[in-house]
Structures are given as C-alpha cells and as structure tokens.
Design an enzyme around this catalytic site. Structure first.
Site, PDB file in Angstrom:
ATOM      1  N   ASP A  23      64.423   9.865 -40.479  1.00  0.00           N
ATOM      2  CA  ASP A  23      65.610   9.530 -39.704  1.00  0.00           C
ATOM      3  C   ASP A  23      66.071   8.093 -39.995  1.00  0.00           C
ATOM      4  O   ASP A  23      65.270   7.248 -40.348  1.00  0.00           O
ATOM      5  CB  ASP A  23      65.258   9.678 -38.214  1.00  0.00           C
ATOM      6  CG  ASP A  23      66.469  10.001 -37.370  1.00  0.00           C
ATOM      7  OD1 ASP A  23      67.593  10.052 -37.918  1.00  0.00           O
ATOM      8  OD2 ASP A  23      66.301  10.195 -36.155  1.00  0.00           O
ATOM      9  N   ASN A  71      72.394  20.630 -39.521  1.00  0.00           N
ATOM     10  CA  ASN A  71      73.114  19.657 -40.351  1.00  0.00           C
ATOM     11  C   ASN A  71      74.407  20.206 -40.965  1.00  0.00           C
ATOM     12  O   ASN A  71      75.230  19.437 -41.460  1.00  0.00           O
ATOM     13  CB  ASN A  71      72.215  19.100 -41.465  1.00  0.00           C
ATOM     14  CG  ASN A  71      71.177  18.109 -40.947  1.00  0.00           C
ATOM     15  OD1 ASN A  71      70.134  17.912 -41.549  1.00  0.00           O
ATOM     16  ND2 ASN A  71      71.456  17.482 -39.810  1.00  0.00           N
ATOM     17  N   ARG A 200      61.748  12.520 -30.749  1.00  0.00           N
ATOM     18  CA  ARG A 200      62.013  13.934 -30.449  1.00  0.00           C
ATOM     19  C   ARG A 200      61.537  14.798 -31.605  1.00  0.00           C
ATOM     20  O   ARG A 200      61.424  14.317 -32.743  1.00  0.00           O
ATOM     21  CB  ARG A 200      63.521  14.151 -30.260  1.00  0.00           C
ATOM     22  CG  ARG A 200      64.070  13.544 -29.004  1.00  0.00           C
ATOM     23  CD  ARG A 200      65.581  13.576 -28.977  1.00  0.00           C
ATOM     24  NE  ARG A 200      66.132  12.433 -29.704  1.00  0.00           N
ATOM     25  CZ  ARG A 200      66.928  12.494 -30.764  1.00  0.00           C
ATOM     26  NH1 ARG A 200      67.307  13.660 -31.234  1.00  0.00           N
ATOM     27  NH2 ARG A 200      67.374  11.421 -31.360  1.00  0.00           N
TER      28      ARG A 200
END
Ligand code: V07
Length: 246
Positions: A23, A71, A200
C-alpha cells in the site's frame, strides 16, 4: 548470498509464507510531487528488493497483493496502466528471478485480465517452473470472498457429480478448493505485512490469514527495503519465541 552481519545471527525462525499488502504507492508519489505512475514504477523496485531478501532469508512463499477485484473501480487509464505492469516487471526481472532460483506463481481470476497481461504472466510462470527456491506468488485480480464462493461452487459440483459426499467436507477438503492449493503445503500465511499505515485486511487471503501474525509499517511501499523486511522477520521471530515460552 548477501552478508548481513546484524541479522544473520539473529533471525533463526523464518515464516514459511509471508504475504504483503503493498500500500501507499499513490501517496508516495503525491508526497514527492510525482505522478501515480512513478509510484507504481518505484513499487516494482521495492518488489525486487524485498523478493530477493525474502528468498535469501529462506522464506518459502512470498505472496504480493498486486491487484484486487475491487481495483477495477479505479479510473480506466490507471487500470490500463496497472495491467501493463506484469509485462514490464517480467521484461526486467526474469533474469534476476532465475539467478535467485525464484519460481513465479499467480493466484486470482483470469477473466477480465487482458490477453497480453495473461501471456506475460504465463510466460514467466513457464520460464521459472524448474526453479526450486522461493515461490513469488502474485495475487492478481484476487478477492478473498470471491475465492471462497468459487470454492463452494466447486464443492457443490463435486457433490452433484457423486465425486464427493457432503459428510466428507472438512476444513482440509475445503482448503484444497482455494486458489492457494497451488502453493500447498504453504497455503496458510504465517506473517502478513501491510505498508503505509493502514491496518485492514481488505479482502486479502481471508481463510489463509486465520492464524497469521500481522506486521504494520508506516512506510509507503516504494520506500520498503530489505532492512524493513528483516525488521518484520525479527519481530515475527520474537513473537513466536514469547509464545514458545508459555
Ligand atoms: C503493480 C507495482 C508494485 C506496487 C503495487 C501497485 C503497482 C508487479 C506486478 C505484477 C503482477 C503480476 C505478475 C507480475 C508482476 C504488478 C500490478 C501493480 C497490478 F504476475 N507490480 N505490480 N501488478 N504495482
């Protein structure tokens, strides 16, 4: 083999299966005043660094979350760019994967993936299939819930055809229907790493993370290095030592 004095003597309990949510590529670019594309580009360099370090450390499977089923909701031109990255990645890195005895694998849904992308991935899998070292496993167009739904459908088919009895469904039988059957016996994740400060799971390997340790780093993925991976591995080792002591 590299020479890393501080950690060579320290890391002795290596997780078999490490999974990473890469990320922060967009935020890395924003911070540096660059384009998102540059973030993705630098993210590939981080993959190179971390894969080689993981393989040197004796990790058996490194799974990287490259593209989630969600995505597709990104702007079309970004999706198009992302779909070209496997091609670029393998054009550049296959020789290095060979030098490091790394085998490529992919988990995910092949539908919707452009033909040229599929071809590049299949070629890399084929060219590295004889390598016996670490498996570099790309989660590409992957979603954890979709994976569980597909496994359920497959079990249903086996029952309908008489190949399987309902009473014989066990966790083991169920797990064998998941996409990670291709990396068995390392289906389950030992250490999950997520960069960029988010904490997460984001639909990543839902079943397979049931017993994993989580390691979160505030660094954006393009800033990730072999040293940071070593830090995560050391942290993992110290946690398993504590559990071992009980
Ligand atoms: C992507 C670069 C790394 C940071 C994460 C976002 C952008 C490598 C691949 C890839 C995927 C499959 C494969 C080989 C390489 C990749 C996407 C994005 C979608 F078989 N990097 N990378 N795929 N980024």
């Amino acid at each position: 083999m590299g020479n890393y004095p501080q950690v060579d003597t320290v890391i002795d309990h290596i997780p078999d299966h490490v999974a990473i949510i890469m990320d922060g590529n967009g935020r890395w670019a924003q911070r540096t005043g660059k384009e998102r594309k540059d973030g993705h580009q630098e993210g590939m360099e981080a993959i190179r660094r971390v894969s080689i370090r993981a393989s040197e450390r004796g990790v058996k499977v490194l799974t990287l979350y490259a593209f989630s089923t969600e995505n597709w909701k990104r702007p079309p031109q970004e999706v198009k760019f992302l779909m070209q990255l496997p091609v670029k990645f393998f054009d550049r890195f296959v020789p290095e994967l060979q030098e490091n005895n790394i085998r490529v694998n992919m988990i995910g849904f092949k539908d919707k993936v452009p033909g040229s992308t599929k071809k590049a991935i299949e070629k890399a899998i084929d060219e590295t299939k004889h390598n016996t070292g670490m498996v570099l496993n790309f989660a590409f167009n992957y979603g954890g819930r979709a994976e569980i739904v597909e496994a359920t459908k497959s079990l249903f088919d086996k029952i309908t055809s008489g190949e399987l009895n309902k009473k014989d469904i066990s966790e083991e039988i169920f797990q064998a229907e998941l996409l990670t059957n291709s990396i068995t016996p390392y289906d389950n994740v030992d250490l999950l790493i997520r960069s960029s400060g988010e904490q997460r799971l984001s639909n990543f390997l839902l079943w397979q993370n049931a017993y994993s340790e989580f390691y979160f780093s505030k660094l954006f993925w393009p800033d990730f290095t072999g040293e940071i991976l070593d830090k995560a591995l050391l942290d993992y080792q110290n946690r398993s030592r504590r559990y071992g002591a009980i």
